[in-house]
Design an enzyme around this catalytic site. Structure first.
Site, mmCIF file in Angstrom:
data_model
loop_
_atom_site.group_PDB
_atom_site.id
_atom_site.type_symbol
_atom_site.label_atom_id
_atom_site.label_comp_id
_atom_site.label_asym_id
_atom_site.label_seq_id
_atom_site.Cartn_x
_atom_site.Cartn_y
_atom_site.Cartn_z
ATOM 1 N N SER A 1 38.323 41.026 51.412
ATOM 2 C CA SER A 1 37.940 42.399 51.193
ATOM 3 C C SER A 1 37.139 42.768 52.375
ATOM 4 O O SER A 1 36.482 41.836 53.076
ATOM 5 C CB SER A 1 36.956 42.157 50.020
ATOM 6 N N TYR B 1 30.530 38.742 44.709
ATOM 7 C CA TYR B 1 31.842 39.148 45.065
ATOM 8 C C TYR B 1 31.753 39.010 46.397
ATOM 9 O O TYR B 1 32.784 38.366 47.367
ATOM 10 C CB TYR B 1 32.246 40.314 44.602
HETATM 11 P P1 NDP Z 1 43.278 43.889 39.397
HETATM 12 O O1 NDP Z 1 41.894 43.600 38.639
HETATM 13 O O2 NDP Z 1 43.758 45.308 39.347
HETATM 14 O O3 NDP Z 1 44.138 42.762 39.403
HETATM 15 C C1 NDP Z 1 43.795 41.471 39.523
HETATM 16 C C2 NDP Z 1 45.073 40.565 38.991
HETATM 17 O O4 NDP Z 1 44.609 39.244 39.220
HETATM 18 C C3 NDP Z 1 45.029 40.671 37.460
HETATM 19 O O5 NDP Z 1 46.611 40.569 37.280
HETATM 20 C C4 NDP Z 1 44.467 39.670 36.786
HETATM 21 O O6 NDP Z 1 44.917 39.126 35.519
HETATM 22 C C5 NDP Z 1 44.721 38.640 37.796
HETATM 23 N N1 NDP Z 1 43.747 37.595 37.724
HETATM 24 C C6 NDP Z 1 42.488 37.668 37.781
HETATM 25 N N2 NDP Z 1 41.945 36.517 37.520
HETATM 26 C C7 NDP Z 1 42.946 35.499 37.250
HETATM 27 C C8 NDP Z 1 43.010 34.342 36.965
HETATM 28 N N3 NDP Z 1 41.964 33.528 36.543
HETATM 29 N N4 NDP Z 1 43.999 33.524 36.674
HETATM 30 C C9 NDP Z 1 45.289 34.264 36.993
HETATM 31 N N5 NDP Z 1 45.139 35.559 37.239
HETATM 32 C C10 NDP Z 1 44.251 36.238 37.534
HETATM 33 O O7 NDP Z 1 42.653 43.610 41.000
HETATM 34 P P2 NDP Z 1 43.265 44.340 42.455
HETATM 35 O O8 NDP Z 1 44.745 44.507 42.426
HETATM 36 O O9 NDP Z 1 42.566 45.681 42.609
HETATM 37 O O10 NDP Z 1 42.771 43.271 43.379
HETATM 38 C C11 NDP Z 1 43.621 42.438 43.928
HETATM 39 C C12 NDP Z 1 42.970 41.924 44.998
HETATM 40 O O11 NDP Z 1 42.489 42.576 46.221
HETATM 41 C C13 NDP Z 1 41.783 40.901 44.805
HETATM 42 O O12 NDP Z 1 41.590 39.559 45.579
HETATM 43 C C14 NDP Z 1 40.537 41.885 45.011
HETATM 44 O O13 NDP Z 1 39.583 41.197 45.270
HETATM 45 C C15 NDP Z 1 40.969 42.486 46.418
HETATM 46 N N6 NDP Z 1 40.425 43.695 46.746
HETATM 47 C C16 NDP Z 1 40.425 44.783 45.977
HETATM 48 C C17 NDP Z 1 39.883 46.110 46.105
HETATM 49 C C18 NDP Z 1 39.933 47.218 45.442
HETATM 50 O O14 NDP Z 1 39.137 48.106 45.408
HETATM 51 N N7 NDP Z 1 40.703 47.044 44.228
HETATM 52 C C19 NDP Z 1 39.552 46.326 47.498
HETATM 53 C C20 NDP Z 1 39.310 45.101 48.259
HETATM 54 C C21 NDP Z 1 39.865 43.896 48.048
HETATM 55 P P3 NDP Z 1 43.943 39.776 34.298
HETATM 56 O O15 NDP Z 1 43.775 40.966 34.279
HETATM 57 O O16 NDP Z 1 44.981 39.035 33.249
HETATM 58 O O17 NDP Z 1 42.800 38.812 34.370
#
Ligand code: NDP
Length: 256
Positions: free
Chosen positions: A135, A148
């Site tokens: 990020s 985070y």
């Molecule tokens: P979302 O919260 O929309 O999606 C995250 C996904 O990861 C979900 O499907 C969630 O499943 C899954 N997940 C979370 N924890 C676990 C776990 N313990 N085991 C298995 N699956 C898990 O996040 P984003 O798509 O926005 O983010 C994706 C990546 O991008 C992350 O690494 C985030 O830090 C990074 N990022 C996001 C930004 C943003 O603004 N959105 C900006 C910069 C980086 P469930 O919902 O079932 O927990």
């Protein structure tokens, strides 16, 4: 476009948001995809949307469960460590639970899944690629994002360390460092127009005038595809000479 045919990819956090989009795009580009996530209904709907995708339901914060789940998966040569949690707390209110959960999912699971992936690749003498989803907040302090930010900062360095030690085995490791994306996580953190406004004002490509409509229409500040494009580039042969790199996908936030 079949540019990933012949490859088998594993994408974590593929139930929602960026990870889901990566899984779908890779599948459309010819890769055989294993989508890993936590909520079964997300994986069921993903499989309906894209029937070729294999799904694996596991909580990546659980070391033993992850090991057991991944032991059944073979022949992966592309890995996207995307799953993460963002628990927002002011520094003075950070709890042990939030700290442990965040580091377990955002950092420890990346190390563990990558170890399992790399050990299998090395055993069969095959090359591979890892992309970690970091990020912009790995390199800038953001209010209420103490833990985070710390997990993502550590992830940048983990990426470099993995690149150093896995390079001789022909495994490339890079990360992407996106700005805000209006996924579930993005909305949770940035749907408040005032907060989003202060962030947008620090992004050279951001358009302050369009902020309210972007937010109100649940639109996106960075196209989800912008991040997916960066990840696919780093997974592909087009970046064959790149490892240990951090690719900002941030409209200039980190550079200016
Ligand atoms: P979302 O919260 O929309 O999606 C995250 C996904 O990861 C979900 O499907 C969630 O499943 C899954 N997940 C979370 N924890 C676990 C776990 N313990 N085991 C298995 N699956 C898990 O996040 P984003 O798509 O926005 O983010 C994706 C990546 O991008 C992350 O690494 C985030 O830090 C990074 N990022 C996001 C930004 C943003 O603004 N959105 C900006 C910069 C980086 P469930 O919902 O079932 O927990």
């Amino acid at each position: 476009m079949e540019r990933f045919s012949g490859h088998r990819a594993l994408v974590t956090g593929a139930g929602k948001g960026i990870g889901r989009a990566v899984a779908v795009r890779l599948s459309h580009a010819g890769a055989r995809v294993v989508a890993v996530s936590r909520t079964p209904t997300d994986l069921e709907s993903l499989q309906k949307e894209c029937p070729g995708i294999q799904t694996l339901c596991v909580d990546l914060g659980d070391w033993e469960a992850t090991e057991a789940a991944l032991s059944t998966v073979e022949d992966i040569d592309l890995l996207v460590n995307n799953a993460a949690v963002a628990v927002l707390q002011p520094f003075l209110e950070v709890t042990k639970e939030a700290f442990d959960r965040s580091f377990n999912v955002n950092l420890r699971a990346v190390l563990h899944v990558s170890q399992i992936f790399a050990q299998k690749l090395i055993a069969r003498g095959a090359p591979g690629v890892i992309v970690n989803v970091s990020s912009q907040s790995s390199q800038r302090a953001i209010l209420d994002h103490t833990v985070y930010c710390a997990t993502k900062s550590a992830l940048d360095m983990l990426t470099k360390s993995m690149a150093l030690e896995l390079g001789p085995h022909k495994i490339r490791v890079n990360c992407v460092n996106p700005t805000v994306v209006m996924t579930d996580m993005g909305r949770l953190n940035w749907r408040d127009p005032q907060k989003a406004g202060s962030m947008l004002s620090r992004i050279p490509l951001g358009k302050f005038a369009e902020l309210l409509s972007a937010i109100l229409h649940a639109s996106i500040l960075t196209e989800v595809d912008d991040v997916v494009n960066g990840i696919l580039f780093l997974l592909s042969d087009q970046s064959n000479m790149t490892t240990g790199a951090m690719l900002p996908i941030d409209g200039g936030f980190l550079s200016c």
